[in-house]
Scaffold this motif. Structure first.
Motif, PDB file in Angstrom:
ATOM      1  N   TRP A  38      27.117 -16.378 -12.962  1.00 13.66           N
ATOM      2  CA  TRP A  38      27.998 -17.729 -12.145  1.00 13.66           C
ATOM      3  C   TRP A  38      29.570 -17.606 -12.686  1.00 13.66           C
ATOM      4  N   PHE A  39      30.232 -18.277 -11.746  1.00 13.50           N
ATOM      5  CA  PHE A  39      31.610 -18.617 -11.734  1.00 13.50           C
ATOM      6  C   PHE A  39      31.647 -20.108 -11.689  1.00 13.50           C
ATOM      7  N   TYR A  40      32.299 -20.831 -12.512  1.00  9.31           N
ATOM      8  CA  TYR A  40      32.380 -22.228 -12.571  1.00  9.31           C
ATOM      9  C   TYR A  40      33.891 -22.659 -12.646  1.00  9.31           C
ATOM     10  N   TYR A  41      34.510 -23.137 -11.557  1.00  4.55           N
ATOM     11  CA  TYR A  41      35.925 -23.630 -11.793  1.00  4.55           C
ATOM     12  C   TYR A  41      35.982 -25.095 -11.969  1.00  4.55           C
ATOM     13  N   THR A  90      19.317  -6.363  -9.278  1.00  5.65           N
ATOM     14  CA  THR A  90      19.217  -7.669 -10.159  1.00  5.65           C
ATOM     15  C   THR A  90      19.468  -7.564 -11.530  1.00  5.65           C
ATOM     16  N   MET A  91      18.998  -6.147 -12.169  1.00  9.71           N
ATOM     17  CA  MET A  91      19.358  -5.747 -13.462  1.00  9.71           C
ATOM     18  C   MET A  91      20.869  -5.467 -13.561  1.00  9.71           C
ATOM     19  N   SER A  92      21.554  -5.086 -12.596  1.00 11.62           N
ATOM     20  CA  SER A  92      22.968  -4.900 -12.699  1.00 11.62           C
ATOM     21  C   SER A  92      23.882  -6.221 -12.733  1.00 11.62           C
ATOM     22  N   ASP A  93      23.212  -7.253 -11.862  1.00 11.37           N
ATOM     23  CA  ASP A  93      24.058  -8.651 -11.911  1.00 11.37           C
ATOM     24  C   ASP A  93      23.544  -9.334 -13.265  1.00 11.37           C
ATOM     25  N   SER A  94      22.353  -8.981 -13.855  1.00  9.12           N
ATOM     26  CA  SER A  94      22.139  -9.688 -15.190  1.00  9.12           C
ATOM     27  C   SER A  94      23.309  -9.321 -16.524  1.00  9.12           C
ATOM     28  N   LEU A  95      23.800  -8.067 -16.241  1.00 13.27           N
ATOM     29  CA  LEU A  95      24.666  -7.475 -17.148  1.00 13.27           C
ATOM     30  C   LEU A  95      26.145  -8.244 -16.809  1.00 13.27           C
ATOM     31  N   LYS A  96      26.295  -8.653 -15.981  1.00 15.36           N
ATOM     32  CA  LYS A  96      27.593  -9.285 -15.722  1.00 15.36           C
ATOM     33  C   LYS A  96      27.820 -10.523 -16.536  1.00 15.36           C
ATOM     34  N   PRO A  97      29.106 -10.784 -17.064  1.00 14.26           N
ATOM     35  CA  PRO A  97      29.204 -11.995 -17.630  1.00 14.26           C
ATOM     36  C   PRO A  97      29.547 -13.119 -16.690  1.00 14.26           C
ATOM     37  N   ASN A  98      29.034 -14.075 -17.263  1.00 12.58           N
ATOM     38  CA  ASN A  98      29.376 -15.636 -16.505  1.00 12.58           C
ATOM     39  C   ASN A  98      30.845 -15.836 -16.887  1.00 12.58           C
ATOM     40  N   THR A 145      42.949  -9.969 -14.181  1.00 11.59           N
ATOM     41  CA  THR A 145      42.554  -9.688 -15.483  1.00 11.59           C
ATOM     42  C   THR A 145      40.847 -10.023 -15.751  1.00 11.59           C
ATOM     43  N   ILE A 146      40.423 -11.360 -14.921  1.00 15.77           N
ATOM     44  CA  ILE A 146      39.062 -11.445 -15.205  1.00 15.77           C
ATOM     45  C   ILE A 146      38.000 -10.283 -14.513  1.00 15.77           C
ATOM     46  N   PHE A 147      38.659  -9.728 -13.229  1.00 18.19           N
ATOM     47  CA  PHE A 147      38.042  -9.018 -12.451  1.00 18.19           C
ATOM     48  C   PHE A 147      37.822  -7.594 -13.509  1.00 18.19           C
ATOM     49  N   GLU A 148      38.900  -7.130 -14.077  1.00 17.46           N
ATOM     50  CA  GLU A 148      38.894  -6.104 -15.024  1.00 17.46           C
ATOM     51  C   GLU A 148      37.954  -6.340 -16.404  1.00 17.46           C
ATOM     52  N   ALA A 149      38.249  -7.333 -16.816  1.00 20.07           N
ATOM     53  CA  ALA A 149      37.448  -7.661 -17.878  1.00 20.07           C
ATOM     54  C   ALA A 149      35.984  -7.784 -17.690  1.00 20.07           C
ATOM     55  N   ALA A 150      35.648  -8.189 -16.674  1.00 17.90           N
ATOM     56  CA  ALA A 150      34.248  -8.089 -16.120  1.00 17.90           C
ATOM     57  C   ALA A 150      33.615  -6.957 -15.671  1.00 17.90           C
ATOM     58  N   LYS A 151      34.443  -6.095 -15.409  1.00 20.63           N
ATOM     59  CA  LYS A 151      34.067  -4.669 -15.018  1.00 20.63           C
ATOM     60  C   LYS A 151      33.596  -4.755 -13.487  1.00 20.63           C
ATOM     61  N   LEU A 152      34.332  -5.424 -12.637  1.00 17.72           N
ATOM     62  CA  LEU A 152      33.780  -5.661 -11.346  1.00 17.72           C
ATOM     63  C   LEU A 152      34.760  -4.633 -10.603  1.00 17.72           C
ATOM     64  N   ASN A 153      34.261  -4.451  -9.290  1.00 22.21           N
ATOM     65  CA  ASN A 153      34.819  -3.361  -8.557  1.00 22.21           C
ATOM     66  C   ASN A 153      36.035  -3.521  -7.659  1.00 22.21           C
ATOM     67  N   ASN A 194      30.816 -11.638  -3.368  1.00 26.37           N
ATOM     68  CA  ASN A 194      30.271 -10.171  -3.155  1.00 26.37           C
ATOM     69  C   ASN A 194      29.946  -9.480  -4.386  1.00 26.37           C
ATOM     70  N   GLU A 195      30.413  -9.919  -5.416  1.00 29.15           N
ATOM     71  CA  GLU A 195      29.869  -9.041  -6.610  1.00 29.15           C
ATOM     72  C   GLU A 195      28.664  -9.703  -7.200  1.00 29.15           C
ATOM     73  N   GLY A 196      28.016 -10.579  -6.572  1.00 29.28           N
ATOM     74  CA  GLY A 196      26.726 -11.112  -6.776  1.00 29.28           C
ATOM     75  C   GLY A 196      27.092 -12.225  -7.624  1.00 29.28           C
ATOM     76  N   TYR A 197      27.980 -13.070  -7.673  1.00 30.17           N
ATOM     77  CA  TYR A 197      28.076 -14.105  -8.434  1.00 30.17           C
ATOM     78  C   TYR A 197      27.771 -15.386  -7.432  1.00 30.17           C
ATOM     79  N   THR A 198      27.148 -16.473  -8.327  1.00 28.90           N
ATOM     80  CA  THR A 198      26.999 -17.848  -7.700  1.00 28.90           C
ATOM     81  C   THR A 198      28.276 -18.636  -8.124  1.00 28.90           C
ATOM     82  N   THR A 199      29.013 -19.122  -7.149  1.00 31.03           N
ATOM     83  CA  THR A 199      30.180 -19.922  -7.528  1.00 31.03           C
ATOM     84  C   THR A 199      29.957 -21.289  -7.391  1.00 31.03           C
TER      85      THR A 199
END
Length: 487
Positions: A154-157, A7-15, A352-360, A100-105
């Motif tokens: 979250w990820f919003y398209y 939960t703490m890890s997810d909270s650090l991820k950018p929307n 680019t988004i994945f690397e900028a967000a530091k996703l795996n 899979n990275e914890g985002y709600t889309t």
């Protein structure tokens, strides 16, 4: 404990807010050709990194969006479902990987492209009607969604079709368009004036977002020739729009009512009859429009001639007016007021988004993160694949494939490398008016070798799938896509 750490890890991820301004061309977003009044977008460019030469994979929404979210080329990620194209759900895509990275889309897009299959990809997908625009209620709907605190990260398209208003007859545009559409101070043509009308709404939308913890991408799926229209070409196009309008007769309406009331099992020929009717419509429109091609003045520039031909009958060539799209990225660690001239591709956006967000997750398909070039590190420019793909096999499609670098563009027939061979020097012929293929065989050969390396075991052919749409759905899709200028 492990759940708490997650939960703490997810909270650090950018929307992530991903905005697609359907039909917006690069030179009308930023540059000397832009005449729209967009103070907010101008400020955004100063606060982020803008790519001046981003190239889409296709000239229409379905193949373009499918290509962007998979980093694959249209012929690899799109399947033909009888009379429509749709994304191949069996392939891995970036939206699924964000889950899979914890985002709600989340996704908001126009209902006419529901057959693309986005509802099967996103956790929460909402559609809006073809008549909904930012200025008549859609803007408030989006703002309300953002204010309701989407579950983060979250990820919003967000896919906006405001510019497709210009595909409708003039009377409809004036009646249902924004007030700016008739005021010349907001742009040289109606295209630029609609962009002016969108600007304050984009401001209101982004004011709901914490930009310190959000990666924002503003781009397009494809461009359009309409952006280049002067007053005389707007008038010419209006006449062509009116000529293509089809009003079904009384006999058809009665037959359709009877057909729709009879169960499919009792009336197995229903689909065949409908196909015969729609083929007849297309044939009649074609007979009416194609003679207009012979009426085009032979003494005007090749560029204007091309614009007029496309207005009459939209051949799916791969000129830059359809393929050069804007790309603006803002967010944590993204430099401000940076403009990059080097060619990049729409398939590079999600890596680019994945690397900028530091996703795996590693990059899919052919995509490549743009962070190195953003950070002024060495970056090899890669050729962009181009395909004259359509939203439906029924629509005008010339089966063109090609390759583009910053210097040259090469394209030819998908099935025969000796037909429709074109080569343009983009450094000295930005409007692509002079085909130099005949006198530059070595460059043609070099570009052809690049192109051949990109095909798969099926060449550039689409896979086919079981039909999942019934006749009523197909008819609705075709009708709406025709209204939007995709036919």
């Amino acid at each position: 404990q492990q759940s708490l750490i997650q939960t703490m890890s997810d909270s650090l991820k950018p929307n992530i807010l991903f905005i697609v301004l359907d039909g917006l061309r690069s030179d009308k977003f930023h540059g000397s050709n832009k005449t729209s009044i967009t103070p907010y977008l101008d400020d955004l460019i100063k606060n982020g990194t803008y790519f001046e030469q981003c190239i889409s994979s296709a000239p229409c929404t379905v193949p373009s969006v499918a290509s962007t979210i998979t980093s694959l080329y249209p012929f690899e990620c799109v399947v033909q479902d009888e009379n429509v194209f749709t994304i191949n759900q069996k392939l891995e895509n970036y939206v699924q990987n964000l889950k899979n990275e914890g985002y709600t889309t989340y996704a908001t897009y126009q209902e006419v492209i529901y057959f693309l299959g986005l509802d099967k990809i996103y956790d929460h997908a909402e559609t809006y009607s073809v008549s909904s625009k930012l200025w008549n209620g859609l803007g408030e709907q989006i703002i309300e969604k953002l204010q309701n605190k989407m579950r983060g990260p979250w990820f919003y398209y967000l896919h906006l079709y405001d510019l497709h208003l210009l595909s409708y007859p003039k009377e409809y545009r004036i009646k249902n368009g924004p007030k700016e559409i008739s005021d010349e101070k907001f742009g040289i043509n109606q295209y630029d004036r609609v962009i002016s009308a969108m600007d304050p709404w984009l401001k209101k939308i982004l004011e709901q977002v914490n930009l310190e913890n959000t990666i924002v991408v503003i781009t397009s799926d494809h461009g359009t020739e309409v952006a280049s229209y002067s007053g005389d070409l707007e008038d010419y196009n209006d006449k062509n729009i009116e000529s293509r309008v089809h009003n079904p007769g009384t006999i058809f309406k009665i037959a359709q009512k009877i057909s729709n009331s009879v169960p499919r099992k009792i009336f197995p020929g229903r689909k065949k009859l409908a196909k015969l009717y729609t083929d007849k419509i297309r044939s009649n429109i074609k007979k009416k429009m194609l003679p207009k091609l012979d009426e085009i003045d032979k003494n005007i520039s090749q560029y204007k001639k091309r614009l007029m031909r496309t207005s009459v009958w939209g051949d799916s060539f791969v000129y830059d007016e359809r393929f050069r799209i804007p790309l603006l990225i803002l967010g944590p660690e993204i430099p401000s007021n940076k403009k990059i001239k080097q060619q990049v591709r729409s398939i590079d956006i999600f890596p680019t988004i994945f690397e900028a967000a530091k996703l795996n997750k590693k990059s899919l398909g052919h995509g490549k993160s743009l962070l190195p070039i953003i950070r002024d590190n060495p970056y090899e420019e890669l050729p962009a694949f181009l395909e004259g793909a359509a939203n439906s096999p029924k629509f005008v499609n010339k089966n063109i494939v090609g390759i583009r670098t910053s210097e040259f563009k090469y394209f030819r027939d998908k099935y025969d490398d000796t037909i429709e061979v074109h080569l343009y020097d983009l450094k000295h012929d930005q409007l692509e008016e002079k085909n130099i293929a005949k006198n530059n065989s070595s460059i043609v050969q070099e570009m052809e070798e690049m192109l051949i390396k990109l095909q798969n075991d099926q060449g550039f052919e689409y896979k086919k799938t079981e039909q999942i749409l019934d006749i009523d759905e197909e008819k609705k899709i075709e009708e709406e896509l025709r209204k939007l200028g995709y036919m």
